[in-house]
Design an enzyme around this catalytic site. Structure first.
Site, PDB file in Angstrom:
ATOM      1  N   HIS A 291      43.637  46.288  39.826  1.00  9.79           N
ATOM      2  CA  HIS A 291      42.354  47.288  39.721  1.00  9.79           C
ATOM      3  C   HIS A 291      42.171  48.406  40.715  1.00  9.79           C
ATOM      4  O   HIS A 291      41.493  49.105  40.649  1.00  9.79           O
ATOM      5  CB  HIS A 291      41.247  46.117  40.020  1.00  9.79           C
ATOM      6  CG  HIS A 291      41.218  45.814  41.504  1.00  9.79           C
ATOM      7  ND1 HIS A 291      42.171  44.926  41.986  1.00  9.79           N
ATOM      8  CD2 HIS A 291      40.474  46.341  42.660  1.00  9.79           C
ATOM      9  CE1 HIS A 291      41.691  44.753  43.407  1.00  9.79           C
ATOM     10  NE2 HIS A 291      40.676  45.632  43.641  1.00  9.79           N
ATOM     11  N   ARG A 292      43.377  48.475  41.467  1.00  6.32           N
ATOM     12  CA  ARG A 292      43.496  49.525  42.405  1.00  6.32           C
ATOM     13  C   ARG A 292      43.603  50.986  41.933  1.00  6.32           C
ATOM     14  O   ARG A 292      44.303  51.159  40.957  1.00  6.32           O
ATOM     15  CB  ARG A 292      44.759  49.422  43.400  1.00  6.32           C
ATOM     16  CG  ARG A 292      44.606  48.095  44.295  1.00  6.32           C
ATOM     17  CD  ARG A 292      43.894  48.174  45.592  1.00  6.32           C
ATOM     18  NE  ARG A 292      43.642  46.943  46.311  1.00  6.32           N
ATOM     19  CZ  ARG A 292      42.700  46.715  47.420  1.00  6.32           C
ATOM     20  NH1 ARG A 292      42.225  47.526  47.563  1.00  6.32           N
ATOM     21  NH2 ARG A 292      42.853  45.466  47.894  1.00  6.32           N
TER      22      ARG A 292
END
Length: 376
Positions: free
Chosen positions: A218-219
């Site tokens: 998700h980064r």
């Protein structure tokens, strides 16, 4: 009857829920403090919020600010605007924030400017990477705080270097692990979780139920650049030929995969994509996995507590104890480094690690004891 002193406890994003749950429970037990739970709405998926609150035993928030998504500036500003009247109405003796999300710094700023003591749980963690919005949030929140609760001893050194007074710093352990240990016996079996998403169990023809990996991404550094995301997914596709990879996909990541035209890559692989999962579903999957591939800070800690090898798809981590003492290996997004680490795990079992000090399920109790002693 005299009113109990009120403590405003803030949550905003899903990782916050696991951190606040044991604290809220510990606050209610002695009954000396009246906790007021405020949800900023930074993570606004109603179904997921309800699932996490129910599974973790957190009551419905006393207040939901319903901020929703937006740029960092917009989201932070809206939280501040909506949180200020909360403090004026409640007049609490302190505000407690957890983690490093926009809600953490936004509510911390309001508390500081209203001269309400700020308590930061999970203080002192540093990646050293100021390009991460979370790193900015961590540093600034710690500077504003009257009480700083740390998860590992190295965090104290970080805080002292930044000029934080030593008497404000308290090493209590990790509330994420409080939640994990408190809910481990309730974790959903992987077969049950996969069945809900139309998958038979076991996933592999060899009938080895633990022969799978779990993936989360998700980064922004991993999912916002089509070249980086494409390279990661191609690498993970290759690994999925060795073993199935269960991929609970973050909504933002899912959107980027579709935008960059990478969904076909997953469809043709052994990567099993699911919607975001509840806490007990994820806990069951992680506990039984052969390994975890992730860019999540929380999963680095949970895998260390569970003794599951973790391959962290980042160039740095704010949780170095998971590397020096735990089961975590930092590999970045380089395919060769990822392949080498996964092969080592599959062939030799991976890092064994040990449980860090005070990751014993009692961190929240220690936090409440310090609050009562220092602020009441």
């Amino acid at each position: 009857m005299k009113r109990r002193p009120q403590l405003v406890c803030v949550v905003g994003a899903r990782p916050n829920f696991m951190k606040i749950a044991p604290i809220y429970t510990a606050l209610e037990r002695p009954g000396t403090i009246d906790p007021i739970l405020v949800h900023t709405g930074q993570h606004y998926d109603e179904a997921m919020k309800d699932t996490f609150f129910r599974q973790l035993g957190i009551p419905e928030p006393d207040l939901d600010l319903e901020v929703g998504s937006g740029s960092h500036a917009v989201q932070t500003a809206q939280i501040m605007q909506r949180f200020e009247p909360v403090l004026e109405d409640a007049a609490p003796f302190a505000v407690l924030v957890v983690g490093d999300v926009n809600s953490t710094i936004a509510c911390g700023l309001v508390a500081a400017k209203k001269q309400v003591p700020l308590i930061h749980v999970e203080a002192g963690l540093r990646s050293g990477d100021r390009t991460m919005p979370e790193e900015i949030n961590r540093v600034l929140t710690d500077q504003l705080s009257a009480l700083l609760f740390t998860t590992e001893r190295a965090a104290r050194d970080n805080l002292l270097r930044e000029g934080i007074a030593e008497d404000k710093i308290h090493f209590v352990g990790n509330v994420m692990i409080d939640s994990l240990l408190g809910h481990l016996d309730q974790a959903f079996p992987p077969a049950e979780t996969l069945a809900r998403h139309g998958r038979k169990w076991p996933l592999n023809s060899n009938n080895n139920a633990s022969d799978y990996a779990v993936l989360t991404l998700h980064r922004p550094s991993n999912v916002d650049d089509p070249e980086v995301l494409g390279r990661l997914l191609q690498t993970l596709t290759e690994i999925s030929r060795r073993m199935p990879i269960i991929f609970p996909c973050h909504p933002r990541t899912d959107k980027m995969i579709e935008r960059f035209g990478l969904d076909g890559l997953i469809a043709a692989s052994g990567i099993i994509s699911t919607p975001p999962l509840g806490y007990l579903e994820m806990l069951g999957l992680i506990r039984s996995a052969r390994l975890v591939l992730t860019d999540s800070g929380g999963l680095q800690e949970e895998t260390t507590a569970l003794g599951v090898p973790c391959v962290t798809l980042r160039e740095n981590t704010e949780r170095p104890i998971t590397i020096t003492e735990g089961t975590n290996t930092l590999v970045g997004s380089d395919p060769d480094a990822i392949f080498t680490c996964v092969e080592d795990i599959l062939n030799g079992g991976g890092k064994r690690g040990r449980i860090p000090a005070r990751w014993d399920g009692k961190a929240a109790q220690r936090i409440v004891q310090v609050i009562e002693k220092k602020l009441l």
